[in-house]
Write a protein that holds these residues in place. Structure first.
Motif, PDB file in Angstrom:
ATOM      1  N   ILE A  33       0.843  -1.184   0.000  1.00 27.46           N
ATOM      2  CA  ILE A  33       0.000   0.000   0.000  1.00 27.46           C
ATOM      3  C   ILE A  33       0.883   1.239   0.000  1.00 27.46           C
ATOM      4  O   ILE A  33       2.064   1.180   0.340  1.00 27.46           O
ATOM      5  N   ASP A  34       0.321   2.365  -0.387  1.00 26.87           N
ATOM      6  CA  ASP A  34       0.981   3.650  -0.222  1.00 26.87           C
ATOM      7  C   ASP A  34       0.662   4.109   1.204  1.00 26.87           C
ATOM      8  O   ASP A  34      -0.474   4.449   1.523  1.00 26.87           O
ATOM      9  N   HIS A  35       1.676   4.103   2.070  1.00 32.82           N
ATOM     10  CA  HIS A  35       1.435   4.339   3.498  1.00 32.82           C
ATOM     11  C   HIS A  35       0.890   5.730   3.782  1.00 32.82           C
ATOM     12  O   HIS A  35       0.014   5.899   4.631  1.00 32.82           O
ATOM     13  N   SER A  36       1.396   6.723   3.084  1.00 33.30           N
ATOM     14  CA  SER A  36       0.923   8.082   3.288  1.00 33.30           C
ATOM     15  C   SER A  36      -0.524   8.233   2.831  1.00 33.30           C
ATOM     16  O   SER A  36      -1.348   8.851   3.517  1.00 33.30           O
ATOM     17  N   LEU A  37      -0.850   7.655   1.704  1.00 40.83           N
ATOM     18  CA  LEU A  37      -2.205   7.708   1.183  1.00 40.83           C
ATOM     19  C   LEU A  37      -3.180   6.968   2.090  1.00 40.83           C
ATOM     20  O   LEU A  37      -4.277   7.452   2.378  1.00 40.83           O
ATOM     21  N   MET A  38      -2.781   5.798   2.574  1.00 41.03           N
ATOM     22  CA  MET A  38      -3.664   5.014   3.425  1.00 41.03           C
ATOM     23  C   MET A  38      -4.005   5.732   4.726  1.00 41.03           C
ATOM     24  O   MET A  38      -5.093   5.570   5.281  1.00 41.03           O
ATOM     25  N   GLN A  39      -3.086   6.568   5.215  1.00 37.29           N
ATOM     26  CA  GLN A  39      -3.329   7.278   6.469  1.00 37.29           C
ATOM     27  C   GLN A  39      -4.394   8.366   6.336  1.00 37.29           C
ATOM     28  O   GLN A  39      -4.809   8.949   7.341  1.00 37.29           O
ATOM     29  N   LEU A  40      -4.854   8.625   5.131  1.00 40.49           N
ATOM     30  CA  LEU A  40      -5.959   9.560   4.939  1.00 40.49           C
ATOM     31  C   LEU A  40      -7.299   8.911   5.262  1.00 40.49           C
ATOM     32  O   LEU A  40      -8.314   9.613   5.384  1.00 40.49           O
ATOM     33  N   PHE A  41      -7.313   7.597   5.408  1.00 42.52           N
ATOM     34  CA  PHE A  41      -8.543   6.868   5.712  1.00 42.52           C
ATOM     35  C   PHE A  41      -8.583   6.473   7.184  1.00 42.52           C
ATOM     36  O   PHE A  41      -7.608   6.644   7.915  1.00 42.52           O
ATOM     37  N   ARG A  42      -9.727   5.939   7.595  1.00 37.99           N
ATOM     38  CA  ARG A  42      -9.905   5.418   8.942  1.00 37.99           C
ATOM     39  C   ARG A  42     -10.338   3.954   8.827  1.00 37.99           C
ATOM     40  O   ARG A  42     -10.847   3.534   7.789  1.00 37.99           O
ATOM     41  N   ALA A  43     -10.145   3.202   9.889  1.00 35.27           N
ATOM     42  CA  ALA A  43     -10.498   1.773   9.856  1.00 35.27           C
ATOM     43  C   ALA A  43     -11.963   1.574   9.483  1.00 35.27           C
ATOM     44  O   ALA A  43     -12.321   0.613   8.795  1.00 35.27           O
ATOM     45  N   SER A  44     -12.817   2.503   9.912  1.00 36.28           N
ATOM     46  CA  SER A  44     -14.253   2.398   9.625  1.00 36.28           C
ATOM     47  C   SER A  44     -14.585   2.627   8.158  1.00 36.28           C
ATOM     48  O   SER A  44     -15.712   2.374   7.716  1.00 36.28           O
ATOM     49  N   ASP A  45     -13.613   3.116   7.378  1.00 33.32           N
ATOM     50  CA  ASP A  45     -13.831   3.345   5.945  1.00 33.32           C
ATOM     51  C   ASP A  45     -13.706   2.061   5.122  1.00 33.32           C
ATOM     52  O   ASP A  45     -14.003   2.063   3.926  1.00 33.32           O
ATOM     53  N   LYS A  46     -13.263   0.989   5.755  1.00 33.35           N
ATOM     54  CA  LYS A  46     -13.037  -0.255   5.031  1.00 33.35           C
ATOM     55  C   LYS A  46     -14.357  -0.936   4.674  1.00 33.35           C
ATOM     56  O   LYS A  46     -15.265  -1.030   5.494  1.00 33.35           O
ATOM     57  N   GLU A 205      -8.614  -9.530   6.818  1.00 34.54           N
ATOM     58  CA  GLU A 205      -9.032  -8.896   8.079  1.00 34.54           C
ATOM     59  C   GLU A 205      -8.119  -7.749   8.490  1.00 34.54           C
ATOM     60  O   GLU A 205      -8.373  -7.065   9.474  1.00 34.54           O
ATOM     61  N   ALA A 206      -7.021  -7.523   7.798  1.00 34.48           N
ATOM     62  CA  ALA A 206      -6.001  -6.560   8.219  1.00 34.48           C
ATOM     63  C   ALA A 206      -6.548  -5.138   8.314  1.00 34.48           C
ATOM     64  O   ALA A 206      -7.315  -4.694   7.463  1.00 34.48           O
ATOM     65  N   ASP A 207      -6.149  -4.455   9.367  1.00 32.56           N
ATOM     66  CA  ASP A 207      -6.416  -3.031   9.517  1.00 32.56           C
ATOM     67  C   ASP A 207      -5.246  -2.295   8.863  1.00 32.56           C
ATOM     68  O   ASP A 207      -4.222  -2.035   9.494  1.00 32.56           O
ATOM     69  N   LEU A 208      -5.389  -1.968   7.599  1.00 38.38           N
ATOM     70  CA  LEU A 208      -4.278  -1.393   6.847  1.00 38.38           C
ATOM     71  C   LEU A 208      -4.001   0.051   7.235  1.00 38.38           C
ATOM     72  O   LEU A 208      -2.902   0.558   7.010  1.00 38.38           O
ATOM     73  N   VAL A 209      -4.980   0.724   7.807  1.00 37.08           N
ATOM     74  CA  VAL A 209      -4.749   2.079   8.312  1.00 37.08           C
ATOM     75  C   VAL A 209      -3.798   2.020   9.509  1.00 37.08           C
ATOM     76  O   VAL A 209      -2.841   2.795   9.605  1.00 37.08           O
ATOM     77  N   LYS A 210      -4.034   1.085  10.403  1.00 37.15           N
ATOM     78  CA  LYS A 210      -3.150   0.904  11.557  1.00 37.15           C
ATOM     79  C   LYS A 210      -1.761   0.474  11.106  1.00 37.15           C
ATOM     80  O   LYS A 210      -0.746   0.946  11.622  1.00 37.15           O
ATOM     81  N   TYR A 211      -1.716  -0.421  10.136  1.00 35.11           N
ATOM     82  CA  TYR A 211      -0.433  -0.863   9.589  1.00 35.11           C
ATOM     83  C   TYR A 211       0.346   0.311   9.004  1.00 35.11           C
ATOM     84  O   TYR A 211       1.540   0.480   9.267  1.00 35.11           O
ATOM     85  N   ALA A 212      -0.339   1.150   8.225  1.00 34.43           N
ATOM     86  CA  ALA A 212       0.321   2.308   7.613  1.00 34.43           C
ATOM     87  C   ALA A 212       0.798   3.304   8.661  1.00 34.43           C
ATOM     88  O   ALA A 212       1.875   3.890   8.530  1.00 34.43           O
ATOM     89  N   SER A 213       0.026   3.470   9.725  1.00 34.27           N
ATOM     90  CA  SER A 213       0.368   4.437  10.765  1.00 34.27           C
ATOM     91  C   SER A 213       1.536   3.979  11.623  1.00 34.27           C
ATOM     92  O   SER A 213       2.247   4.803  12.195  1.00 34.27           O
ATOM     93  N   ASN A 214       1.746   2.671  11.702  1.00 37.52           N
ATOM     94  CA  ASN A 214       2.779   2.127  12.579  1.00 37.52           C
ATOM     95  C   ASN A 214       4.003   1.622  11.827  1.00 37.52           C
ATOM     96  O   ASN A 214       4.884   1.021  12.437  1.00 37.52           O
TER      97      ASN A 214
END
Length: 229
Positions: A33-46, A205-214
């Protein structure tokens, strides 16, 4: 639960994410994923939908059709993050991607590309360099931004792998911020990660927003399990 899993070689060698605003394709990167781009979303957006779902966004149907033809699978889980353009625009502004900074980045990138192809054209007889230079020299921001607006207003179909109209900036947030200036705020920004999941780079099941943030945190290793890296 593991966020990343090993690519077991049952899918294509290369896999891509993909970001869209309405029907306009912003871009993608390979095998992650593009980590910076993914951080524009929230887990609830999935969202997870079957490819046969009537609620699937129309432009993702093009992706599904392409996948079905290539992989001979008719019904798969389509996994994507979706948020209103208005919200994504506000989040971009909060992290420094104003219209002013995005415009400056656009011109710097374009000037750099023109300089590069001038040198290549001077050193080589290959026509493609000169053709590319002519295209780059003929565009400006207003002209470039007329393209996503035309695609939206005329409901045209933009093929996924087409070059982003001579502006494939390495920072997709720049491209996204500029496009959001001309497209309606009630459209959705969609980040399709289905290909990465089908190729087993990530679990469904992955939370990719959390992954991108960490990704750069000291606890980064906690998010891996049998990683391919």
């Amino acid at each position: 639960m593991a966020i990343i899993s090993a690519n077991q070689g049952i899918s294509p060698v290369e896999s891509y994410d993909g970001c869209w605003v309405s029907k306009f394709y912003i871009g993608s990167i390979k095998d992650d994923i593009d980590h910076s781009l993914m951080q524009l979303f929230r887990a609830s957006d999935k969202q997870i939908m079957k490819s046969s779902s009537i609620n699937l966004p129309n432009h993702l149907r093009e992706w599904v059709k392409y996948y079905a033809e290539e992989e001979k699978e008719d019904d798969v889980n389509v996994v994507f993050y979706s948020s209103p353009a208005r919200i994504i625009k506000e989040r971009l502004e909060l992290v420094g991607y104003s219209l002013t900074t995005a415009t400056i980045a656009y011109h710097r990138y374009l000037d750099g590309e023109i300089s590069k192809y001038k040198k290549l054209a001077e050193r080589s007889d290959i026509n493609v360099y000169q053709s590319k230079l002519e295209i780059l020299s003929s565009i400006n921001l207003d002209k470039w931004l007329s393209t996503p607006k035309e695609i939206h207003d005329k409901e045209l179909i933009q093929r996924r792998y087409e070059e982003c109209f001579s502006f494939s900036c390495v920072d997709l947030n720049v491209t996204l911020r500029l496009v959001l200036e001309v497209l309606p705020e009630n459209e959705n920004v969609i980040y399709n990660v289905t290909d990465l999941i089908l190729c087993q780079y990530f679990n469904i099941e992955a939370d990719l927003v959390k992954y991108a943030s960490n990704i750069y945190s000291p606890d980064y290793s906690n998010y891996f399990n049998n990683s391919k890296w």
